[in-house]
Design an enzyme around this catalytic site. Sequence first.
Site, PDB file in Angstrom:
ATOM      1  N   ASP A  66      27.493 -25.810 -12.102  1.00  0.00           N
ATOM      2  CA  ASP A  66      27.011 -25.180 -10.876  1.00  0.00           C
ATOM      3  C   ASP A  66      26.345 -26.176  -9.932  1.00  0.00           C
ATOM      4  O   ASP A  66      26.046 -27.311 -10.310  1.00  0.00           O
ATOM      5  CB  ASP A  66      26.039 -24.037 -11.210  1.00  0.00           C
ATOM      6  CG  ASP A  66      25.035 -24.414 -12.309  1.00  0.00           C
ATOM      7  OD1 ASP A  66      24.868 -25.621 -12.567  1.00  0.00           O
ATOM      8  OD2 ASP A  66      24.433 -23.508 -12.899  1.00  0.00           O
ATOM      9  N   ASN A 134      16.515 -15.097 -18.281  1.00  0.00           N
ATOM     10  CA  ASN A 134      17.043 -13.741 -18.085  1.00  0.00           C
ATOM     11  C   ASN A 134      18.454 -13.596 -18.663  1.00  0.00           C
ATOM     12  O   ASN A 134      19.145 -12.629 -18.370  1.00  0.00           O
ATOM     13  CB  ASN A 134      17.051 -13.382 -16.588  1.00  0.00           C
ATOM     14  CG  ASN A 134      17.927 -14.315 -15.765  1.00  0.00           C
ATOM     15  OD1 ASN A 134      18.589 -15.207 -16.309  1.00  0.00           O
ATOM     16  ND2 ASN A 134      17.949 -14.126 -14.459  1.00  0.00           N
ATOM     17  N   HIS A 136      21.021 -15.702 -18.144  1.00  0.00           N
ATOM     18  CA  HIS A 136      22.134 -16.229 -17.342  1.00  0.00           C
ATOM     19  C   HIS A 136      22.766 -17.461 -17.979  1.00  0.00           C
ATOM     20  O   HIS A 136      22.116 -18.206 -18.711  1.00  0.00           O
ATOM     21  CB  HIS A 136      21.728 -16.475 -15.876  1.00  0.00           C
ATOM     22  CG  HIS A 136      20.880 -17.670 -15.597  1.00  0.00           C
ATOM     23  ND1 HIS A 136      19.824 -17.644 -14.716  1.00  0.00           N
ATOM     24  CD2 HIS A 136      20.918 -18.946 -16.050  1.00  0.00           C
ATOM     25  CE1 HIS A 136      19.262 -18.832 -14.634  1.00  0.00           C
ATOM     26  NE2 HIS A 136      19.914 -19.646 -15.448  1.00  0.00           N
ATOM     27  N   GLU A 141      24.059 -14.650 -12.878  1.00  0.00           N
ATOM     28  CA  GLU A 141      22.857 -13.847 -13.090  1.00  0.00           C
ATOM     29  C   GLU A 141      23.207 -12.493 -13.695  1.00  0.00           C
ATOM     30  O   GLU A 141      24.380 -12.078 -13.642  1.00  0.00           O
ATOM     31  CB  GLU A 141      22.159 -13.642 -11.743  1.00  0.00           C
ATOM     32  CG  GLU A 141      21.690 -14.930 -11.077  1.00  0.00           C
ATOM     33  CD  GLU A 141      20.441 -15.519 -11.725  1.00  0.00           C
ATOM     34  OE1 GLU A 141      20.196 -15.280 -12.928  1.00  0.00           O
ATOM     35  OE2 GLU A 141      19.714 -16.241 -11.022  1.00  0.00           O
TER      36      GLU A 141
HETATM   37  C1  GLP Z   1      19.336 -23.171 -14.606  1.00  0.00           C
HETATM   38  C2  GLP Z   1      20.816 -23.618 -14.655  1.00  0.00           C
HETATM   39  C3  GLP Z   1      21.415 -23.342 -16.003  1.00  0.00           C
HETATM   40  C4  GLP Z   1      20.400 -23.736 -17.073  1.00  0.00           C
HETATM   41  C5  GLP Z   1      19.254 -22.770 -17.058  1.00  0.00           C
HETATM   42  C6  GLP Z   1      18.084 -23.163 -17.967  1.00  0.00           C
HETATM   43  O1  GLP Z   1      19.010 -22.330 -13.583  1.00  0.00           O
HETATM   44  N1  GLP Z   1      21.666 -23.093 -13.644  1.00  0.00           N
HETATM   45  O2  GLP Z   1      22.637 -24.046 -16.142  1.00  0.00           O
HETATM   46  O3  GLP Z   1      20.990 -23.682 -18.342  1.00  0.00           O
HETATM   47  O4  GLP Z   1      18.835 -22.473 -15.753  1.00  0.00           O
HETATM   48  O5  GLP Z   1      17.343 -24.211 -17.444  1.00  0.00           O
HETATM   49  P1  GLP Z   1      16.212 -24.972 -18.288  1.00  0.00           P
HETATM   50  O6  GLP Z   1      16.931 -25.784 -19.292  1.00  0.00           O
HETATM   51  O7  GLP Z   1      15.501 -25.839 -17.286  1.00  0.00           O
HETATM   52  O8  GLP Z   1      15.355 -23.933 -18.894  1.00  0.00           O
END
Ligand code: GLP
Length: 261
Positions: A66, A134, A136, A141
């Site tokens: 993404d 959440n 995702h 989402e």
């Molecule tokens: C982000 C990304 C995801 C990631 C997730 C967890 O928003 N888009 O690809 O896996 O949230 O992030 P973190 O590892 O900082 O908790």
Amino acid sequence: MRIVILPTAEQAATHVAELIARQVQDRPRSVLGLATGGTMEPVYAGLIARHRAGLSFAGVTTFNLDEYVGLGPDHPQSYSHYMRVHLFDHVDIPEANRFVPSGLGAPAHAAQAFEAEIARRGPVDLQLLGLGGNGHIGFNEPGSSLGSRTREKLLSFDTIEANRRFFDTGETVPETAVTMGIGTIREARRIIVLATGARKAAAVRAMAEGPVTAMCPGSILQMHEHVRLVVDTEAAAELALKDHYLRAEQLQSRRDANGPG
Ligand code: GLP
């Protein structure tokens, strides 16, 4: 789903780095799906260490999940920039083989171009995923279609708040992102999900043991043939069948130690 519970976040990240390194060793022309976020930083550090010890990524192609809409590759909070800082600048993946959705221009166009590249060079052999608090995956989402393709998605307030820590004070967190779709993610041959810390415990339980539902996009992975969920003790805290997963891994290691046959 194979569920591997390791005592610390560090051990969980090391285990994932080891699995990716093995994939590249066994199949030097692998197509890897990559993720961003704080959880992945120690994984990439592990891959850089293995590269310095001789592992080459020269034949590898990568697709990132993404990118924030509106952020160019030089913006310090863009995922393109994250990937350069945490991995690409330190290993030998050719620039022409690295694909991150574009945050600039029309999102529909960026999404279409990204899908076309996956169709041309895929399927993804090994997809790495983090998990949002959440549930995702990528930026899909809650409420996302479980069959979706790469497209622009509106970020939830939860996600905007969770990711605010990476932005400067007063800086606006983008409201939308271009993300690989859930249907696109599901086409990967193998998937590894890494989640660590108490902040992820409820999402881990929902994705692994809850109903398959658009309310927890990660739960669709229960329908995939080759998924390994790697968690530390904190993220595993709410799993109802924790002891069963630990026993299953003990059995697997005994068998691995005895070798084939
Ligand atoms: C982000 C990304 C995801 C990631 C997730 C967890 O928003 N888009 O690809 O896996 O949230 O992030 P973190 O590892 O900082 O908790």
